[in-house]
Design a protein around this motif. Structure first.
Motif, PDB file in Angstrom:
ATOM      1  N   ILE A  34      18.269  -6.254  18.806  1.00  0.00           N
ATOM      2  CA  ILE A  34      19.587  -6.655  18.940  1.00  0.00           C
ATOM      3  C   ILE A  34      20.097  -7.960  19.380  1.00  0.00           C
ATOM      4  O   ILE A  34      20.715  -8.549  19.597  1.00  0.00           O
ATOM      5  N   GLU A  35      19.007  -8.948  20.332  1.00  0.00           N
ATOM      6  CA  GLU A  35      19.045  -9.419  20.599  1.00  0.00           C
ATOM      7  C   GLU A  35      19.675 -10.945  19.882  1.00  0.00           C
ATOM      8  O   GLU A  35      20.556 -11.477  19.904  1.00  0.00           O
ATOM      9  N   TYR A  36      19.248 -10.985  18.568  1.00  0.00           N
ATOM     10  CA  TYR A  36      20.277 -11.584  17.205  1.00  0.00           C
ATOM     11  C   TYR A  36      21.373 -11.089  16.802  1.00  0.00           C
ATOM     12  O   TYR A  36      22.067 -12.055  15.577  1.00  0.00           O
ATOM     13  N   TRP A  37      21.928  -9.863  17.072  1.00  0.00           N
ATOM     14  CA  TRP A  37      23.245  -9.620  16.464  1.00  0.00           C
ATOM     15  C   TRP A  37      24.657  -9.865  17.314  1.00  0.00           C
ATOM     16  O   TRP A  37      24.734  -9.949  18.865  1.00  0.00           O
ATOM     17  N   PRO A  38      25.528 -10.391  16.313  1.00  0.00           N
ATOM     18  CA  PRO A  38      26.614 -11.283  16.973  1.00  0.00           C
ATOM     19  C   PRO A  38      27.435 -10.586  17.415  1.00  0.00           C
ATOM     20  O   PRO A  38      28.097 -10.794  18.779  1.00  0.00           O
ATOM     21  N   ASN A  39      27.399  -9.141  16.658  1.00  0.00           N
ATOM     22  CA  ASN A  39      28.236  -8.051  17.126  1.00  0.00           C
ATOM     23  C   ASN A  39      27.660  -6.507  17.333  1.00  0.00           C
ATOM     24  O   ASN A  39      26.984  -5.375  16.202  1.00  0.00           O
ATOM     25  N   PRO A  40      26.807  -6.116  18.882  1.00  0.00           N
ATOM     26  CA  PRO A  40      25.559  -5.269  18.657  1.00  0.00           C
ATOM     27  C   PRO A  40      26.841  -3.925  19.146  1.00  0.00           C
ATOM     28  O   PRO A  40      26.082  -3.226  18.290  1.00  0.00           O
ATOM     29  N   VAL A  41      27.369  -3.561  19.436  1.00  0.00           N
ATOM     30  CA  VAL A  41      28.648  -2.465  18.868  1.00  0.00           C
ATOM     31  C   VAL A  41      28.546  -2.220  17.688  1.00  0.00           C
ATOM     32  O   VAL A  41      28.680  -1.319  16.802  1.00  0.00           O
ATOM     33  N   ASP A  42      29.209  -3.177  17.115  1.00  0.00           N
ATOM     34  CA  ASP A  42      28.835  -2.154  16.111  1.00  0.00           C
ATOM     35  C   ASP A  42      27.660  -2.023  15.019  1.00  0.00           C
ATOM     36  O   ASP A  42      27.465  -0.833  13.596  1.00  0.00           O
ATOM     37  N   ALA A  43      26.674  -2.188  15.151  1.00  0.00           N
ATOM     38  CA  ALA A  43      25.759  -2.034  14.618  1.00  0.00           C
ATOM     39  C   ALA A  43      25.161  -0.850  15.279  1.00  0.00           C
ATOM     40  O   ALA A  43      24.406   0.028  14.684  1.00  0.00           O
ATOM     41  N   LEU A  44      25.471  -0.693  16.048  1.00  0.00           N
ATOM     42  CA  LEU A  44      25.206   0.640  17.299  1.00  0.00           C
ATOM     43  C   LEU A  44      25.989   1.336  16.338  1.00  0.00           C
ATOM     44  O   LEU A  44      25.264   2.509  16.464  1.00  0.00           O
ATOM     45  N   GLU A  45      27.008   1.339  16.250  1.00  0.00           N
ATOM     46  CA  GLU A  45      28.188   2.202  15.741  1.00  0.00           C
ATOM     47  C   GLU A  45      27.422   2.723  13.790  1.00  0.00           C
ATOM     48  O   GLU A  45      27.421   3.194  14.036  1.00  0.00           O
TER      49      GLU A  45
ATOM     50  N   HIS B 174       0.337  -1.208  -0.360  1.00  0.00           N
ATOM     51  CA  HIS B 174       0.150   0.111   0.057  1.00  0.00           C
ATOM     52  C   HIS B 174       0.839   0.851  -0.173  1.00  0.00           C
ATOM     53  O   HIS B 174       0.614   2.090   0.660  1.00  0.00           O
ATOM     54  N   ASP B 175       2.472   1.262  -0.208  1.00  0.00           N
ATOM     55  CA  ASP B 175       3.267   2.200  -0.040  1.00  0.00           C
ATOM     56  C   ASP B 175       3.203   2.968   0.853  1.00  0.00           C
ATOM     57  O   ASP B 175       3.551   4.353   1.098  1.00  0.00           O
ATOM     58  N   GLN B 176       2.858   2.124   2.446  1.00  0.00           N
ATOM     59  CA  GLN B 176       3.075   3.076   3.061  1.00  0.00           C
ATOM     60  C   GLN B 176       3.967   3.332   4.007  1.00  0.00           C
ATOM     61  O   GLN B 176       4.404   3.659   4.440  1.00  0.00           O
ATOM     62  N   VAL B 177       5.198   2.006   3.967  1.00  0.00           N
ATOM     63  CA  VAL B 177       6.252   1.740   3.878  1.00  0.00           C
ATOM     64  C   VAL B 177       7.313   1.373   3.054  1.00  0.00           C
ATOM     65  O   VAL B 177       6.692   0.228   2.077  1.00  0.00           O
ATOM     66  N   ARG B 178       8.804   1.874   3.057  1.00  0.00           N
ATOM     67  CA  ARG B 178       9.723   1.323   2.216  1.00  0.00           C
ATOM     68  C   ARG B 178      10.294   0.123   2.836  1.00  0.00           C
ATOM     69  O   ARG B 178      11.246   0.484   3.877  1.00  0.00           O
ATOM     70  N   PHE B 179      10.477  -1.086   2.137  1.00  0.00           N
ATOM     71  CA  PHE B 179      11.241  -2.314   3.159  1.00  0.00           C
ATOM     72  C   PHE B 179      12.600  -2.697   2.383  1.00  0.00           C
ATOM     73  O   PHE B 179      12.400  -2.381   1.196  1.00  0.00           O
ATOM     74  N   TYR B 180      13.636  -2.906   2.623  1.00  0.00           N
ATOM     75  CA  TYR B 180      14.863  -2.772   2.125  1.00  0.00           C
ATOM     76  C   TYR B 180      15.388  -4.454   3.282  1.00  0.00           C
ATOM     77  O   TYR B 180      14.935  -4.654   4.797  1.00  0.00           O
ATOM     78  N   ARG B 181      16.005  -5.442   2.232  1.00  0.00           N
ATOM     79  CA  ARG B 181      16.320  -7.006   3.264  1.00  0.00           C
ATOM     80  C   ARG B 181      17.921  -5.970   3.445  1.00  0.00           C
ATOM     81  O   ARG B 181      18.196  -5.843   2.560  1.00  0.00           O
ATOM     82  N   GLY B 182      18.144  -6.842   4.853  1.00  0.00           N
ATOM     83  CA  GLY B 182      19.918  -5.940   4.933  1.00  0.00           C
ATOM     84  C   GLY B 182      20.242  -6.091   6.905  1.00  0.00           C
ATOM     85  O   GLY B 182      19.619  -7.293   7.115  1.00  0.00           O
ATOM     86  N   ASP B 183      21.247  -6.222   7.070  1.00  0.00           N
ATOM     87  CA  ASP B 183      22.019  -6.512   7.932  1.00  0.00           C
ATOM     88  C   ASP B 183      22.452  -4.671   8.806  1.00  0.00           C
ATOM     89  O   ASP B 183      22.701  -4.126   8.381  1.00  0.00           O
ATOM     90  N   ALA B 184      22.350  -5.332  10.168  1.00  0.00           N
ATOM     91  CA  ALA B 184      22.164  -4.613  11.240  1.00  0.00           C
ATOM     92  C   ALA B 184      23.829  -4.153  11.156  1.00  0.00           C
ATOM     93  O   ALA B 184      24.384  -2.769  11.737  1.00  0.00           O
ATOM     94  N   GLU B 185      23.898  -5.608  11.225  1.00  0.00           N
ATOM     95  CA  GLU B 185      26.132  -4.294  11.049  1.00  0.00           C
ATOM     96  C   GLU B 185      26.174  -4.001  10.176  1.00  0.00           C
ATOM     97  O   GLU B 185      27.434  -3.301  10.130  1.00  0.00           O
ATOM     98  N   ARG B 186      25.754  -4.002   8.602  1.00  0.00           N
ATOM     99  CA  ARG B 186      26.030  -3.005   7.188  1.00  0.00           C
ATOM    100  C   ARG B 186      24.694  -2.319   7.337  1.00  0.00           C
ATOM    101  O   ARG B 186      24.697  -3.091   5.901  1.00  0.00           O
ATOM    102  N   LEU B 187      24.545  -1.330   7.496  1.00  0.00           N
ATOM    103  CA  LEU B 187      23.108  -0.915   6.899  1.00  0.00           C
ATOM    104  C   LEU B 187      23.357   0.049   5.545  1.00  0.00           C
ATOM    105  O   LEU B 187      24.024   0.712   5.408  1.00  0.00           O
ATOM    106  N   PRO B 188      22.868  -0.472   4.594  1.00  0.00           N
ATOM    107  CA  PRO B 188      22.793   0.132   4.044  1.00  0.00           C
ATOM    108  C   PRO B 188      22.602   1.186   2.608  1.00  0.00           C
ATOM    109  O   PRO B 188      21.431   1.427   2.033  1.00  0.00           O
ATOM    110  N   PHE B 189      22.684   2.582   3.703  1.00  0.00           N
ATOM    111  CA  PHE B 189      22.391   3.508   3.796  1.00  0.00           C
ATOM    112  C   PHE B 189      23.577   4.438   4.367  1.00  0.00           C
ATOM    113  O   PHE B 189      24.646   4.192   4.352  1.00  0.00           O
TER     114      PHE B 189
END
Length: 207
Positions: A119-130, A90-105
Motif C-alpha cells: 500500500i505504501e507504493y500506491w498513488p491512490n490507496p482508496v482506488d485500490a481498496l475499492e 511448482h504449480d503452487q501459486v498462479r501469478f499475474y502482473r498487474g496494478d492494485a488500482e486496476r485488478l484484472p479480475f
C-alpha cells in the motif's frame, strides 16, 4: 506524494531491491509478524486467496499454510520472478502482473484478499481498496499491512518524502471511503525501536 508512490520509480526501485529483498525484509516484517496477521484473517482451506503486491512471495508462503488456492499479483516483474522460482514453477501459486488500482479480475472473484508491504507504493490507496472490495466476495474480509506513521516529526518528513506512511485514523478514513465495514487496526513491531507496521482487517459489506 512520496517519490516511490510513482509506479515507474517503484518498479525501478524493486528491480534492484529484489536482489536482496529476502535478506532485508526480516528486519522489518518477519515470520512471527506475518503469522500473527494471518491469524487475524482466519483463512480457510478451501478459500480462493489473492495476494496483492506479492513481491518475492513472503506473504504468499504464509498463505499457502492455510489455503491451496493462492494467487499472487505484483507490478514488478523482478519481484515476481523471485516468487515464481519459489512457488510458480511448482504449480503452487498462479501469478499475474498487474496494478492494485486496476485488478484484472471479475467482481466477487476471491474469498480473501491479503496485501503486505504494498500500500505504501500506491498513488491512490482508496482506488485500490475499492478494487479490493469489488473482487472480494460480499461479507468477506481483506487484510492490508502498511508502515505506521512515525512519532518523530523529523522522521515524518523523511517518510512523507519517500512513500505513504499512515496512522490508524488515516487507515480508518481510507477503508471507510472504499466502502468497508467492521474495520480493525493492529500495530505490529518486530522489536522495540524497530519500524512499526499497521495491519488493518476489514469486511466487504453484504449485498
Amino acid at each position: 506524494m512520496g517519490v516511490l508512490e510513482n509506479k515507474a520509480r517503484a518498479r525501478l526501485f524493486y528491480k534492484y531491491l529484489s536482489k536482496v529483498y529476502d535478506q532485508v525484509n526480516p528486519f522489518i516484517w518477519n515470520e512471527e509478524m506475518r503469522d500473527e496477521a494471518l491469524e487475524l484473517l482466519d483463512v480457510q482451506r478451501d478459500d480462493r486467496v489473492l495476494d496483492v503486491g506479492c513481491g518475492t512471495g513472503f506473504g504468499t508462503e504464509g498463505l499457502l499454510q492455510y489455503s491451496e488456492d493462492v494467487h499472487g499479483l505484483d507490478q514488478s516483474v523482478h519481484q515476481m520472478e523471485k516468487a515464481w522460482e519459489k512457488f510458480g514453477k511448482h504449480d503452487q501459486v498462479r501469478f499475474y502482473r498487474g496494478d492494485a488500482e486496476r485488478l484484472p479480475f471479475r467482481d466477487d472473484s476471491f474469498d480473501v484478499i491479503w496485501s503486505s508491504g504494498s500500500i505504501e507504493y500506491w498513488p491512490n490507496p482508496v482506488d485500490a481498496l475499492e478494487e479490493f472490495r469489488r473482487v472480494v466476495k460480499p461479507g468477506n474480509r481483506v487484510l492490508v499491512v502498511g508502515p505506521d506513521y512515525p512519532n518523530s516529526s523529523v522522521f515524518q518528513k523523511v517518510a512523507d518524502a519517500i512513500m505513504l506512511f499512515y496512522d490508524e485514523e488515516e487507515a480508518q478514513r481510507m477503508f471507510e471511503a472504499a466502502g468497508f465495514v467492521d474495520i480493525e487496526h493492529h500495530i505490529q513491531q518486530r522489536s522495540p525501536g524497530s519500524p512499526r507496521a499497521i495491519t488493518t482487517v476489514a469486511r466487504a459489506p453484504e449485498e
